[in-house]
Design a protein around this motif. Structure first.
Motif, PDB file in Angstrom:
ATOM      1  N   CYS A 223      -6.098   5.844  -2.671  1.00 10.61           N
ATOM      2  CA  CYS A 223      -5.655   5.993  -3.286  1.00 10.61           C
ATOM      3  C   CYS A 223      -6.215   6.189  -4.829  1.00 10.61           C
ATOM      4  O   CYS A 223      -5.612   7.202  -5.432  1.00 10.61           O
TER       5      CYS A 223
ATOM      6  N   LEU B 142      -4.006  -6.389  -6.678  1.00 18.06           N
ATOM      7  CA  LEU B 142      -3.858  -5.781  -5.982  1.00 18.06           C
ATOM      8  C   LEU B 142      -3.433  -7.322  -4.756  1.00 18.06           C
ATOM      9  O   LEU B 142      -2.544  -6.825  -4.191  1.00 18.06           O
TER      10      LEU B 142
ATOM     11  N   ARG C 288      -1.151  -8.707 -10.741  1.00 19.74           N
ATOM     12  CA  ARG C 288      -1.541  -7.064 -11.467  1.00 19.74           C
ATOM     13  C   ARG C 288      -2.233  -6.630 -10.765  1.00 19.74           C
ATOM     14  O   ARG C 288      -2.263  -5.696 -10.532  1.00 19.74           O
TER      15      ARG C 288
ATOM     16  N   PHE D 109       0.890  -1.413  -0.076  1.00 20.97           N
ATOM     17  CA  PHE D 109       0.070   0.122  -0.170  1.00 20.97           C
ATOM     18  C   PHE D 109       1.156   1.461  -0.216  1.00 20.97           C
ATOM     19  O   PHE D 109       0.664   2.470  -0.973  1.00 20.97           O
TER      20      PHE D 109
ATOM     21  N   ARG E 294     -10.274  -1.958   0.994  1.00 26.02           N
ATOM     22  CA  ARG E 294     -11.306  -1.284   0.814  1.00 26.02           C
ATOM     23  C   ARG E 294     -11.355   0.574   0.977  1.00 26.02           C
ATOM     24  O   ARG E 294     -11.232   0.608  -0.318  1.00 26.02           O
TER      25      ARG E 294
ATOM     26  N   MET F 237      -0.380  -9.202  -5.850  1.00 29.56           N
ATOM     27  CA  MET F 237       0.687  -8.310  -5.045  1.00 29.56           C
ATOM     28  C   MET F 237       1.549  -8.746  -3.760  1.00 29.56           C
ATOM     29  O   MET F 237       2.405  -8.796  -3.669  1.00 29.56           O
TER      30      MET F 237
ATOM     31  N   LEU G  49      -8.519   2.160   2.006  1.00 31.10           N
ATOM     32  CA  LEU G  49      -7.175   2.323   1.452  1.00 31.10           C
ATOM     33  C   LEU G  49      -7.545   2.577   0.233  1.00 31.10           C
ATOM     34  O   LEU G  49      -6.974   3.173  -0.656  1.00 31.10           O
ATOM     35  N   ALA G  50      -8.143   1.238  -1.111  1.00 29.28           N
ATOM     36  CA  ALA G  50      -7.625   1.112  -1.623  1.00 29.28           C
ATOM     37  C   ALA G  50      -8.660   2.817  -2.484  1.00 29.28           C
ATOM     38  O   ALA G  50      -7.784   3.310  -3.641  1.00 29.28           O
TER      39      ALA G  50
ATOM     40  N   LEU H 175       1.939   1.537  -3.285  1.00 34.06           N
ATOM     41  CA  LEU H 175       0.959   2.066  -4.301  1.00 34.06           C
ATOM     42  C   LEU H 175       0.873   3.598  -3.508  1.00 34.06           C
ATOM     43  O   LEU H 175      -0.279   4.171  -5.047  1.00 34.06           O
TER      44      LEU H 175
END
Lengths: 289, 239
Positions: free
Chosen positions: A166, A224, A222, A36, A160, A227, A162-163, A39
């Protein structure tokens, strides 16, 4: 032969087994946070925060010697202070957060090294900066386990938010996402994980297990989730290889584990299927339109 | 009773006003374009209505539940996210962060409605600018809000995509939703938007599009937006 090199050290020495358990727990906690951070284009923030906790650790050392709870409490307080301070300072003075962080980090690192050198021996300085397998006492093991559990629970809840923070922070705020609160909680957990790491791998190297597997994982997946899984796997492998290397070659655990993670990163960089160098040298044929 | 009433709104960057003492109303089911030169404060106005930028002065009434389409450039398209996950964020306000994940078929329906059937698993980073904008429109569909704010929704899109997305706008209008859209294409505004707000930090004119977009008003807007006093005094109208 293989048994002798790979398994016997762990079978024989309790302190190595404890270090391995601590490092595997940290491998569950640190790399997902690192993904995180990467990203969010904050790859260097982990490094800055790891340095920032040093004066706190040093103060704990000056007051209580090499007592794990005192060191951890000092590190946690200093790390949180800098994490929150950099944001507040940049907002209050209209500067940039990375600039405030750089200034605070350098000051903190210098103060920390000065404090430890003042009261401690070079051996103790090395141990605090670069870690020691012998440093993993019960308290450190519990802290590593606790940090790993906290990180996993937090990420399950914060994944979610944090996603979204971002991907589209403006939209997030318009639907009531408290992005700033999640961000601070995230930074606090980064500091907690770094504090839990430093007894095994040292303050300077604590961030190695967080960022290197995360940066390497970008070359294996590729999505999240992919990763994060790849980063955890790479960190566990680096912990195992690093501890063995530290044992056989008699180098501190921090650099050994970080070097193992760096080697895995280099391999990923070259061989990884996503944006790896090998793909660039011999590009496969392009696909049908 | 307007669905949105803005009274004497001032939004600032530092002490400089981005929007200065602006007042206007949007009727229920209204379709209003916000036009003005660069730097006229169009985006800050929308962001203030969406609650992202607290006003320095004035108030915004009745905004209730609004859905905002931000400028596509403000988003991180490199973030590893599938189209389905990006669209499901639209259910956030209604269902919360996690329950929205329980309805993946709604994302697929919304994607189909903007012409992206079968795109659910595609990473957003692999989309063209037009496809990405369609994904953001699909997210708006799931938000299902009575007031929709669009910040330059047709920038850098091909004619076909603009026409398709205008179709979505007409459908929303037909359903009685109110639309406030920042736009630069004045021909499109004249064709599609009955009402227009001409902004140049202050409101130059607001009302029927043909009257608002007169040559005289547009010239005045340009002069106002370009004016910049190095040593501006504190505003006499400030509370």
């Amino acid at each position: 032969m293989l048994w002798q090199a790979l398994v016997a050290p762990f079978a024989e020495f309790g302190f190595l087994r404890r270090a391995l358990v601590a490092c595997l727990a940290l491998s569950l906690a640190a790399p997902p946070l690192g993904v995180f951070l990467m990203l969010r284009r904050m790859s260097l923030t982990g490094d800055a925060l790891a340095h920032a906790m040093l004066p706190g650790v040093a103060l704990g050392f000056v007051l209580a010697g090499l007592s794990p709870p005192a060191l951890a409490a000092g590190g946690l307080a200093a790390g949180l202070l800098v994490a929150l301070g950099a944001g507040a300072l940049s907002r209050a003075t209209g500067g940039r957060e990375d600039a405030a962080l750089a200034a605070l980090t350098l000051s903190a690192l210098a103060a920390g090294v000065a404090l430890i050198s003042w009261r401690g021996s070079p051996v103790e300085l090395t141990q605090l900066l670069f870690g020691s397998v012998l440093g993993v006492e019960d308290a450190a093991l519990l802290l590593a386990g606790g940090a790993a559990s906290a990180a996993l629970v937090f990420l399950a809840l914060a994944w979610r938010p944090l996603a979204l923070e971002c991907f589209d922070p403006g939209f997030g705020r318009s639907v009531g996402l408290r992005g700033g609160v999640w961000h601070l909680a995230f930074l606090a957990l980064v500091v907690l994980t770094l504090v839990a790491s430093f007894q095994a791998v040292g303050t300077l190297m604590a961030v190695g297990l967080m960022m290197l597997p995360a940066v390497a994982a970008r070359h294996w997946a590729r999505g999240l989730a992919g990763m994060v899984l790849a980063a955890v796997g790479l960190a566990m492998l680096a912990s195992l290889v690093g501890l063995l290397g530290s044992f056989h070659a008699d180098v501190p655990t921090g650099p050994a584990i970080t070097l193992a993670a760096a080697a895995l990163w280099a391999l990923s960089l070259v061989l990884g299927p996503v944006d790896g160098l090998r793909a660039g040298w011999r590009p496969p044929r392009h696909l049908e339109g | 009773m307007p669905v949105l009433a803005v009274h004497n709104l001032t939004v600032t960057h530092g002490r400089r006003p981005a929007v200065h003492h602006a007042s206007f109303r949007l009727a229920p089911g209204g379709k209003m374009a916000v036009v003005g030169p660069n730097g006229a404060g169009k985006s800050p106005l929308l962001r203030a209505i969406a609650g992202l930028h607290p006003p320095a002065e004035g108030r915004i009434e009745g905004a209730g539940r609004v859905a905002l389409l931000p400028q596509a450039a403000a988003l991180d398209r490199g973030f590893p996210l599938s189209c389905r996950d990006a669209v499901l964020f639209g259910l956030w306000a209604e269902a919360g962060a996690f329950r929205s994940l329980a309805a993946p078929e709604r994302a697929e329906e919304a994607l189909a409605a903007v012409g992206l059937s079968g795109f659910a698993r595609r990473p957003v980073g692999s989309l063209s600018a037009g496809q990405f904008q369609r994904v953001l429109f699909a997210r708006l569909l799931l938000q299902d809000a009575p007031v929709i704010l669009l910040d330059e929704p047709f920038n850098a899109l091909d004619a076909r995509t603009v026409e398709d997305l205008l179709g979505v706008l007409r459908r929303w209008h037909g359903e009685g939703r109110s639309i406030l859209a920042v736009l630069h294409d004045l021909d499109l505004v004249r064709r599609e938007f009955p009402e227009t707000l001409l902004l140049a930090r202050e409101v130059i004119a607001c009302g029927p599009t043909a009257q608002v977009l007169s040559a005289e008003n547009r010239l005045r807007a340009r002069m106002m937006a370009e004016a910049w006093a190095e040593h501006a005094a504190p505003c006499a109208r400030a509370a």
